[in-house]
Design a protein around this motif. Sequence first.
Motif, PDB file in Angstrom:
ATOM      1  N   LEU A 122      43.600  34.023  47.129  1.00 22.44           N
ATOM      2  CA  LEU A 122      43.041  33.446  45.846  1.00 22.44           C
ATOM      3  C   LEU A 122      42.294  34.923  45.744  1.00 22.44           C
ATOM      4  O   LEU A 122      41.132  34.466  46.722  1.00 22.44           O
ATOM      5  N   LYS A 123      42.462  35.210  44.410  1.00 24.29           N
ATOM      6  CA  LYS A 123      42.121  36.175  43.513  1.00 24.29           C
ATOM      7  C   LYS A 123      41.117  35.595  43.116  1.00 24.29           C
ATOM      8  O   LYS A 123      41.659  35.067  41.502  1.00 24.29           O
ATOM      9  N   SER A 124      39.922  35.897  42.895  1.00 24.64           N
ATOM     10  CA  SER A 124      39.013  35.428  41.793  1.00 24.64           C
ATOM     11  C   SER A 124      39.180  36.441  40.574  1.00 24.64           C
ATOM     12  O   SER A 124      38.991  37.063  40.594  1.00 24.64           O
ATOM     13  N   VAL A 125      38.906  35.675  39.627  1.00 25.40           N
ATOM     14  CA  VAL A 125      39.021  36.438  38.129  1.00 25.40           C
ATOM     15  C   VAL A 125      38.245  36.341  36.300  1.00 25.40           C
ATOM     16  O   VAL A 125      38.184  34.491  37.132  1.00 25.40           O
ATOM     17  N   PRO A 126      38.008  36.454  35.972  1.00 29.09           N
ATOM     18  CA  PRO A 126      36.970  36.061  34.868  1.00 29.09           C
ATOM     19  C   PRO A 126      37.857  35.418  34.035  1.00 29.09           C
ATOM     20  O   PRO A 126      38.041  36.715  32.672  1.00 29.09           O
ATOM     21  N   TYR A 127      38.101  34.737  33.918  1.00 31.51           N
ATOM     22  CA  TYR A 127      39.263  33.967  33.133  1.00 31.51           C
ATOM     23  C   TYR A 127      38.959  32.288  32.553  1.00 31.51           C
ATOM     24  O   TYR A 127      39.249  31.723  33.945  1.00 31.51           O
ATOM     25  N   LEU A 158      42.477  32.442  41.074  1.00 37.12           N
ATOM     26  CA  LEU A 158      41.322  31.695  40.747  1.00 37.12           C
ATOM     27  C   LEU A 158      40.697  32.134  40.054  1.00 37.12           C
ATOM     28  O   LEU A 158      39.499  33.142  39.322  1.00 37.12           O
ATOM     29  N   LEU A 159      39.631  31.116  38.500  1.00 38.43           N
ATOM     30  CA  LEU A 159      39.260  31.505  37.179  1.00 38.43           C
ATOM     31  C   LEU A 159      37.677  31.059  37.795  1.00 38.43           C
ATOM     32  O   LEU A 159      36.821  29.795  38.188  1.00 38.43           O
ATOM     33  N   THR A 160      37.218  32.020  37.279  1.00 44.50           N
ATOM     34  CA  THR A 160      35.836  31.510  37.070  1.00 44.50           C
ATOM     35  C   THR A 160      35.014  32.265  35.715  1.00 44.50           C
ATOM     36  O   THR A 160      35.643  33.075  34.795  1.00 44.50           O
ATOM     37  N   LEU A 161      34.129  32.094  35.571  1.00 47.27           N
ATOM     38  CA  LEU A 161      33.374  32.317  34.470  1.00 47.27           C
ATOM     39  C   LEU A 161      32.303  33.406  34.510  1.00 47.27           C
ATOM     40  O   LEU A 161      32.082  33.942  35.644  1.00 47.27           O
ATOM     41  N   GLY A 169      41.846  26.931  39.225  1.00 49.04           N
ATOM     42  CA  GLY A 169      43.300  27.666  39.881  1.00 49.04           C
ATOM     43  C   GLY A 169      43.649  27.690  38.843  1.00 49.04           C
ATOM     44  O   GLY A 169      43.655  27.017  38.082  1.00 49.04           O
ATOM     45  N   ALA A 170      44.805  29.139  38.457  1.00 50.10           N
ATOM     46  CA  ALA A 170      45.396  29.211  37.601  1.00 50.10           C
ATOM     47  C   ALA A 170      46.754  28.152  37.157  1.00 50.10           C
ATOM     48  O   ALA A 170      46.420  27.436  35.667  1.00 50.10           O
ATOM     49  N   ILE A 239      39.672  33.638  49.876  1.00 51.99           N
ATOM     50  CA  ILE A 239      38.953  33.496  48.358  1.00 51.99           C
ATOM     51  C   ILE A 239      38.698  35.207  48.581  1.00 51.99           C
ATOM     52  O   ILE A 239      37.305  35.258  48.302  1.00 51.99           O
ATOM     53  N   ASP A 240      39.119  35.864  47.410  1.00 54.70           N
ATOM     54  CA  ASP A 240      38.671  37.704  47.477  1.00 54.70           C
ATOM     55  C   ASP A 240      38.211  37.750  49.179  1.00 54.70           C
ATOM     56  O   ASP A 240      39.465  37.773  49.896  1.00 54.70           O
ATOM     57  N   GLY A 241      37.031  38.340  49.392  1.00 54.24           N
ATOM     58  CA  GLY A 241      36.910  39.011  51.064  1.00 54.24           C
ATOM     59  C   GLY A 241      35.553  37.572  51.528  1.00 54.24           C
ATOM     60  O   GLY A 241      35.876  37.626  52.887  1.00 54.24           O
ATOM     61  N   THR A 242      36.102  36.283  51.402  1.00 56.43           N
ATOM     62  CA  THR A 242      35.877  35.441  51.981  1.00 56.43           C
ATOM     63  C   THR A 242      36.424  34.494  52.181  1.00 56.43           C
ATOM     64  O   THR A 242      37.771  34.034  52.347  1.00 56.43           O
ATOM     65  N   GLU A 243      36.716  34.188  53.714  1.00 53.79           N
ATOM     66  CA  GLU A 243      37.535  33.050  54.891  1.00 53.79           C
ATOM     67  C   GLU A 243      37.200  32.133  55.007  1.00 53.79           C
ATOM     68  O   GLU A 243      36.129  31.580  55.198  1.00 53.79           O
ATOM     69  N   PHE A 244      38.636  31.022  54.957  1.00 54.62           N
ATOM     70  CA  PHE A 244      38.092  29.954  55.473  1.00 54.62           C
ATOM     71  C   PHE A 244      38.953  29.230  56.597  1.00 54.62           C
ATOM     72  O   PHE A 244      40.013  29.779  56.635  1.00 54.62           O
ATOM     73  N   THR A 245      37.796  28.376  57.575  1.00 63.38           N
ATOM     74  CA  THR A 245      39.219  27.627  58.371  1.00 63.38           C
ATOM     75  C   THR A 245      40.376  26.982  57.437  1.00 63.38           C
ATOM     76  O   THR A 245      39.559  26.185  56.719  1.00 63.38           O
ATOM     77  N   VAL A 246      41.535  26.711  58.193  1.00 58.75           N
ATOM     78  CA  VAL A 246      42.363  25.953  57.658  1.00 58.75           C
ATOM     79  C   VAL A 246      42.052  24.717  58.348  1.00 58.75           C
ATOM     80  O   VAL A 246      42.661  24.605  59.738  1.00 58.75           O
TER      81      VAL A 246
END
Length: 266
Positions: A122-127, A158-161, A169-170, A239-246
């Motif tokens: 996911l790419k965070s976006v300002p929306y 990924l929608l953010t304030l 998410g979108a 999410i962006d450059g942060t990786e998560f364990t699946v």
Amino acid sequence: MTTPAATPLPYAEFDGHPATEDDLRTAAFFGYGHFTAMQVRDGRVRGLGLHLERLDSANRELFELPLDGDPVRELIRHALRSAGTSDASVRVQGLRPPGAAATTVMVTVRGPARMDPRPVGLKSVPYARTAPHLKRPGEFGQTYYGELARRGGFDDALLTLPDGAVTEGAITNIGFWDGTSVIWPQAPALLGITMALLEQELPGAGVPSLRRPVNLNGLGAYRSAFVTNSQGMAPVARIDGTEFTVDEELMKRLAAAYEAAPRDIL
């Protein structure tokens, strides 16, 4: 006795009759309205009462008119019968063209669908969506940012304030796993039906489900993340450059909790 051939999908009805060119023109020209989307299997729907409540609440807010659940259920059943299927993706939309005295209910029937279970980026976006508690058609911003995210090598947005608070998410809700609890962002967002069912079922499965503020600068505190919508759920790989364990075990527990929610007869 000859069985009639099923109507080709996708199929649409307006107030219980097959969509005409004028009906579809009305829907195209007057996009102000609301909808809910559901997966029907064997004529049953998980969270049917939540879907009907969503439609009635939104109709009252947008049009100052009730939208009673029983007639809506009959419209869904009628469209499924006409389409010749009991397994489908169904969308129910309320619209009221200028000058109309009542709400028009459009029911569309497509083939059944399921979210791709592969991990997503996911790419965070300002929306932030206007009136995010309402599920509405024609959200340009979500489509725009989702397309930009895909062009950048991500699966969706990924929608953010403005302060970096994560909302949704979108086209999904997002949940995080800190190792002991599922955390849903405490922020203005649509309460998805799948999310609502998980909130309802997870505590009984021994998994705490909480709402707390989640910020982009604090994503490292979470081990895993996942997205949900009417088609299912999938793990989040980054999410962006942060990786998560699946976390396959977490996804199995989420799926079991969701499957525990009963399917309601239409």
